[in-house]
Write an enzyme that holds these catalytic residues in place. Structure first.
Site, PDB file in Angstrom:
ATOM      1  CE  LYS A 139      -4.473  -1.550   1.427  1.00 15.95           C
ATOM      2  NZ  LYS A 139      -5.664  -1.348   2.217  1.00 15.95           N
ATOM      3  CE  LYS A 146      -6.608  -6.432  -1.901  1.00 18.95           C
ATOM      4  NZ  LYS A 146      -7.031  -6.210  -0.534  1.00 18.95           N
ATOM      5  CE  LYS A 160     -13.342  -1.316   0.568  1.00 23.36           C
ATOM      6  NZ  LYS A 160     -12.533  -1.365   1.789  1.00 23.36           N
TER       7      LYS A 160
HETATM    8  N1  AQP Z   1      -9.932  -8.899  -3.671  1.00 20.89           N
HETATM    9  C1  AQP Z   1     -10.326  -9.433  -2.532  1.00 20.89           C
HETATM   10  N2  AQP Z   1     -10.576 -10.771  -2.461  1.00 20.89           N
HETATM   11  C2  AQP Z   1     -11.004 -11.340  -1.302  1.00 20.89           C
HETATM   12  N3  AQP Z   1     -11.201 -10.639  -0.165  1.00 20.89           N
HETATM   13  C3  AQP Z   1     -10.966  -9.312  -0.186  1.00 20.89           C
HETATM   14  N4  AQP Z   1     -11.066  -8.358   0.745  1.00 20.89           N
HETATM   15  C4  AQP Z   1     -10.718  -7.176   0.201  1.00 20.89           C
HETATM   16  N5  AQP Z   1     -10.380  -7.317  -1.080  1.00 20.89           N
HETATM   17  C5  AQP Z   1     -10.521  -8.641  -1.369  1.00 20.89           C
HETATM   18  C6  AQP Z   1     -11.515  -8.597   2.119  1.00 20.89           C
HETATM   19  O1  AQP Z   1     -12.567  -7.694   2.404  1.00 20.89           O
HETATM   20  C7  AQP Z   1     -12.516  -7.353   3.791  1.00 20.89           C
HETATM   21  C8  AQP Z   1     -12.621  -5.877   3.947  1.00 20.89           C
HETATM   22  O2  AQP Z   1     -11.525  -5.249   3.319  1.00 20.89           O
HETATM   23  P1  AQP Z   1     -11.072  -3.811   3.769  1.00 20.89           P
HETATM   24  O3  AQP Z   1     -12.228  -2.947   3.914  1.00 20.89           O
HETATM   25  O4  AQP Z   1     -10.194  -3.911   4.954  1.00 20.89           O
HETATM   26  O5  AQP Z   1     -10.269  -3.273   2.588  1.00 20.89           O
HETATM   27  P2  AQP Z   1      -9.043  -3.791   1.819  1.00 20.89           P
HETATM   28  O6  AQP Z   1      -8.623  -5.176   2.093  1.00 20.89           O
HETATM   29  O7  AQP Z   1      -7.995  -2.765   1.946  1.00 20.89           O
HETATM   30  O8  AQP Z   1      -9.772  -3.763   0.442  1.00 20.89           O
HETATM   31  P3  AQP Z   1      -9.326  -3.114  -0.849  1.00 20.89           P
HETATM   32  O9  AQP Z   1     -10.444  -3.198  -1.792  1.00 20.89           O
HETATM   33  O10 AQP Z   1      -8.034  -3.711  -1.265  1.00 20.89           O
HETATM   34  O11 AQP Z   1      -9.141  -1.604  -0.480  1.00 20.89           O
HETATM   35  P4  AQP Z   1      -8.035  -0.630  -0.959  1.00 20.89           P
HETATM   36  O12 AQP Z   1      -8.134  -0.564  -2.429  1.00 20.89           O
HETATM   37  O13 AQP Z   1      -8.405   0.652  -0.283  1.00 20.89           O
HETATM   38  O14 AQP Z   1      -6.740  -1.195  -0.491  1.00 20.89           O
HETATM   39  C9  AQP Z   1     -11.217  -7.923   4.362  1.00 20.89           C
HETATM   40  O15 AQP Z   1     -11.512  -9.097   5.102  1.00 20.89           O
HETATM   41  C10 AQP Z   1     -10.424  -8.263   3.137  1.00 20.89           C
HETATM   42  O16 AQP Z   1      -9.596  -9.382   3.366  1.00 20.89           O
END
Ligand code: AQP
Length: 333
Positions: free
Chosen positions: A114, A198, A201
């Site tokens: 990140k 992955k 968002k």
């Molecule tokens: N691509 C994914 N596949 C499976 N599980 C996923 N999770 C996130 N992306 C995937 C799971 O969703 C839960 C909530 O995630 P979060 O809100 O903590 O955000 P994150 O993991 O940071 O999601 P993003 O989409 O990747 O956000 P950004 O783009 O902001 O970094 C968690 O249980 C996560 O494992």
């Protein structure tokens, strides 16, 4: 055995199919099991580890709560709340950050991903995020934490922190070691545009993900444009890892229809991609469109959503403030 479940989702907008299949779908199943005590948190303190526009953040907090409810989490059965309403999370994170070691955090791969190349410019919050996550879980004596595969390392760190706290303050068993609940298959959903990235968002391309607020037309368009390759549909999984986009689409399909990859491959063996994509769109629309419609309906009733979050926060605060009092006592405050 009844389980104490805790998990969270960041209100950073664009909740997508990865969040749903990797985490929220699992939340719903746990919510529906009779004896479980479930707490689902909109982790807004985590969200501000990267810059958020205040008005958008407020909207996204409500949207995340609406997504939980629209996906099938019953707010009467589970606690739904937002983290910033319960002060024990911030207090716990500080105390646990004094127990955690820098070497442990330096190993966290999500920070490296990140923060990117320019680590010096990342916020301190982004670096210490896993300690806040540990506090979130440990304050509720959670026994199980349903998360996507990307959070596995943070869960291991949480256990290390709990163990060190218990040792340092001579309190064996006081902080409870949580178990991760990670789906065996399809626990990491990849981008529709790049099977090695992955689904996320923050991907600038909206075509890379299916948002949980997408309507029928958007789903059809995104699946039509999803990357595949010129080879025929695979009939066996041997060389599937060399075809990440195809593996991902088959994984999404399998997860939605609750069948293993082999069965899906058998189903589409000898067929062409357009036929597979048509079926995939169909099942996505069947599963996602009702959620999308319900989210939009709930978002029109801010009073209802704010009421759910307030009530949930009061219940969560009761549990967390007791635990933080005990933590402070052990520390010597
Ligand atoms: N691509 C994914 N596949 C499976 N599980 C996923 N999770 C996130 N992306 C995937 C799971 O969703 C839960 C909530 O995630 P979060 O809100 O903590 O955000 P994150 O993991 O940071 O999601 P993003 O989409 O990747 O956000 P950004 O783009 O902001 O970094 C968690 O249980 C996560 O494992």
């Amino acid at each position: 055995m009844s389980k104490k479940i805790f998990s969270g989702v960041q209100p950073t907008g664009n909740l997508h199919l990865g969040n749903y299949l990797g985490a929220i779908k699992n939340f719903v199943e746990l919510n529906n099991q009779k004896d479980n005590e479930c707490i689902f948190c909109v982790v807004d303190l985590h969200a501000i580890t990267t810059k958020q526009e205040p008005k958008e953040l407020k909207k996204n907090i409500r949207e995340t709560a609406a997504t939980f409810i629209a996906s099938g989490i019953d707010p009467k059965k589970s606690i739904i709340f937002n983290q910033s309403m319960v002060p024990a999370h911030s207090e716990g994170a500080w105390i646990l950050s004094c127990v955690s070691r820098i070497g442990w955090l330096n190993r966290m791969t999500q920070f490296k991903e990140k923060a990117g190349k320019d680590k010096e410019k990342a916020s301190i919050g982004l670096y210490s995020y896993p300690v806040l996550m540990a506090a979130d879980i440990l304050l509720y004596d959670a026994t199980h934490v349903p998360v996507g595969d990307d959070q596995k390392q943070h869960l291991e760190l949480c256990r290390d922190i709990a163990q060190k706290f218990n040792n340092d303050f001579n309190a064996p068993g006081f902080l409870r070691f949580p178990e991760p609940l990670i789906q065996k298959e399809f626990s990491r959903i990849m981008s529709l545009k790049d099977g090695l990235k992955k689904m996320s968002k923050s991907d600038p391309s909206d075509l890379s993900r299916i948002n949980l607020t997408d309507d029928k037309e958007q789903i059809l368009n995104k699946i039509k444009k999803a990357k595949t390759d010129p080879l025929p549909m695979p009939s066996e999984s041997n060389n599937l890892s060399q075809r990440p986009e195809v593996e991902n689409l088959l994984g999404i399909y399998s997860s939605l229809v609750n069948q293993n990859l082999e069965k899906s491959m058998y189903e589409f063996d000898g067929k062409n991609f357009s036929e597979f994509k048509e079926k995939l769109s169909e099942i996505l629309i069947e599963k996602i469109e009702p959620i999308s419609k319900e989210i939009k309906k709930l978002l029109n009733d801010e009073k209802y959503l704010d009421g759910i979050l307030l009530e949930g926060s009061q219940k969560a605060d009761k549990i967390a403030s007791k635990k933080i009092r005990e933590i402070k006592e052990l520390v010597g405050f």
